[in-house]
Structure formats: structure tokens, C-alpha cells
Design a protein around this motif. Structure first.
Motif, PDB file in Angstrom:
ATOM      1  N   PRO A 178       4.939   5.146   2.793  1.00  0.00           N
ATOM      2  CA  PRO A 178       5.564   5.379   4.092  1.00  0.00           C
ATOM      3  C   PRO A 178       4.499   5.421   5.184  1.00  0.00           C
ATOM      4  N   CYS A 179       4.893   5.020   6.382  1.00  0.00           N
ATOM      5  CA  CYS A 179       3.945   4.982   7.505  1.00  0.00           C
ATOM      6  C   CYS A 179       4.704   4.694   8.789  1.00  0.00           C
ATOM      7  N   ASN A 180       4.357   5.397   9.861  1.00  0.00           N
ATOM      8  CA  ASN A 180       4.956   5.084  11.161  1.00  0.00           C
ATOM      9  C   ASN A 180       3.926   5.018  12.279  1.00  0.00           C
ATOM     10  N   SER A 181       2.624   5.052  11.919  1.00  0.00           N
ATOM     11  CA  SER A 181       1.576   4.892  12.920  1.00  0.00           C
ATOM     12  C   SER A 181       0.317   4.331  12.261  1.00  0.00           C
TER      13      SER A 181
ATOM     14  N   LEU B 119       8.177   6.059  15.879  1.00  0.00           N
ATOM     15  CA  LEU B 119       8.730   7.214  15.173  1.00  0.00           C
ATOM     16  C   LEU B 119       9.956   6.879  14.339  1.00  0.00           C
ATOM     17  N   GLU B 120      10.661   5.795  14.655  1.00  0.00           N
ATOM     18  CA  GLU B 120      11.854   5.385  13.900  1.00  0.00           C
ATOM     19  C   GLU B 120      11.513   4.654  12.597  1.00  0.00           C
ATOM     20  N   ALA B 121      10.237   4.306  12.411  1.00  0.00           N
ATOM     21  CA  ALA B 121       9.840   3.457  11.289  1.00  0.00           C
ATOM     22  C   ALA B 121       9.619   4.241  10.006  1.00  0.00           C
ATOM     23  N   ASP B 122       9.870   3.560   8.896  1.00  0.00           N
ATOM     24  CA  ASP B 122       9.581   4.075   7.564  1.00  0.00           C
ATOM     25  C   ASP B 122       8.306   3.436   7.011  1.00  0.00           C
TER      26      ASP B 122
ATOM     27  N   ALA C 273       0.873  -1.178   0.000  1.00  0.00           N
ATOM     28  CA  ALA C 273       0.000   0.000   0.000  1.00  0.00           C
ATOM     29  C   ALA C 273       0.905   1.222   0.000  1.00  0.00           C
ATOM     30  N   ASP C 274       1.131   1.786  -1.193  1.00  0.00           N
ATOM     31  CA  ASP C 274       2.098   2.879  -1.322  1.00  0.00           C
ATOM     32  C   ASP C 274       1.527   4.134  -1.969  1.00  0.00           C
ATOM     33  N   THR C 275       0.214   4.190  -2.080  1.00  0.00           N
ATOM     34  CA  THR C 275      -0.441   5.410  -2.543  1.00  0.00           C
ATOM     35  C   THR C 275      -1.327   5.925  -1.418  1.00  0.00           C
ATOM     36  N   PHE C 276      -1.720   7.175  -1.511  1.00  0.00           N
ATOM     37  CA  PHE C 276      -2.549   7.762  -0.461  1.00  0.00           C
ATOM     38  C   PHE C 276      -3.807   6.935  -0.202  1.00  0.00           C
TER      39      PHE C 276
ATOM     40  N   ILE D 108      -4.465  -7.767  14.687  1.00  0.00           N
ATOM     41  CA  ILE D 108      -3.273  -7.817  13.831  1.00  0.00           C
ATOM     42  C   ILE D 108      -2.019  -7.637  14.676  1.00  0.00           C
ATOM     43  N   ASP D 109      -0.912  -8.078  14.115  1.00  0.00           N
ATOM     44  CA  ASP D 109       0.416  -7.754  14.621  1.00  0.00           C
ATOM     45  C   ASP D 109       0.964  -6.659  13.704  1.00  0.00           C
ATOM     46  N   ALA D 110       1.521  -5.612  14.300  1.00  0.00           N
ATOM     47  CA  ALA D 110       2.141  -4.525  13.531  1.00  0.00           C
ATOM     48  C   ALA D 110       3.650  -4.650  13.669  1.00  0.00           C
ATOM     49  N   VAL D 111       4.328  -4.766  12.545  1.00  0.00           N
ATOM     50  CA  VAL D 111       5.781  -4.894  12.523  1.00  0.00           C
ATOM     51  C   VAL D 111       6.326  -3.640  11.835  1.00  0.00           C
ATOM     52  N   TYR D 112       6.983  -2.799  12.631  1.00  0.00           N
ATOM     53  CA  TYR D 112       7.516  -1.536  12.121  1.00  0.00           C
ATOM     54  C   TYR D 112       8.915  -1.766  11.563  1.00  0.00           C
TER      55      TYR D 112
END
Length: 112
Positions: A44-47, A85-88, A18-21, A57-61
Motif C-alpha cells: 500500500p502507498c499513497n505518497s 489521500l484517496e489512493a491505495d 513492491a509489497d513488502t516494507f 517518473i509519472d506517478a499514477v495513483y
């Protein structure tokens, strides 16, 4: 939606990208489940939020090099929020899949 295959701990994971708005906005909302060994990479996503989600779900940053920065397990539908906050990017998996894949902070996903 685009798909790629990644390997970690000698197991293959099929990832939707998922790389579009609009794709990032929709994420996994309104879906009933993911197939086993499948995930959604939001970049991109960090939250993330769990509004209109129907399963845990499990979220893996991940950072830009696909190194795991943080793992949040079994986020509850409709009420959970999570961030790193460190995630891309964030990889969303069925609840329990992070344990099934034996994922640990510091490991790196490799593209097949």
C-alpha cells in the motif's frame, strides 16, 4: 521481484510489485531507468518522494480496484514529493509513459 501484466487502452504494461516494507522503501531509488512499458506498483502507498532517483517518473495513483485516482507527470528527481489521500497504491512509470498509454483519471487497469 514479483511481476504481473496489466492492460489498459489495449496496451500491455509489465509491473513489478513492491509489497513488502523493504521493497516499498527502496522503490526505484538508485536505478538508472525503467524499461519502456514497465512500471513499479508500490502497495500500500499513497505518497512518494524522489530522493535518490535519477530519472523523471509519472506517478499514477490507484484505488483498491486499480482505478486511476490521480496522475502526476514528470516528477523531478531529488526534489519532488507527491501524494493522493484517496489512493491505495501508486504506479511509477518512466516520465512520459502516462501520456504514451493515454492514461486518464477514472480508467481501470485490468490484470492479464
Amino acid at each position: 521481484m514479483k511481476q504481473k501484466k496489466f492492460i489498459i487502452n489495449e496496451k500491455i504494461l509489465t509491473i513489478e510489485i513492491a509489497d513488502t516494507f523493504l521493497k516499498r522503501l527502496r522503490g526505484l531509488m538508485f536505478r538508472r531507468r525503467l524499461e519502456s512499458s514497465h512500471g513499479l506498483l508500490i502497495t500500500p502507498c499513497n505518497s512518494i518522494h524522489m530522493m535518490f532517483m535519477f530519472f523523471k517518473i509519472d506517478a499514477v495513483y490507484l484505488d483498491k480496484n486499480f482505478v486511476i485516482k490521480k496522475i502526476v507527470r514528470n516528477l523531478t528527481p531529488f526534489i519532488s514529493l507527491s501524494m493522493c489521500l484517496e489512493a491505495d497504491s501508486v504506479l511509477e512509470l518512466n516520465g512520459g509513459e502516462a501520456q504514451n498509454f493515454n492514461l486518464q483519471v477514472g480508467q481501470k487497469f485490468l490484470q492479464c
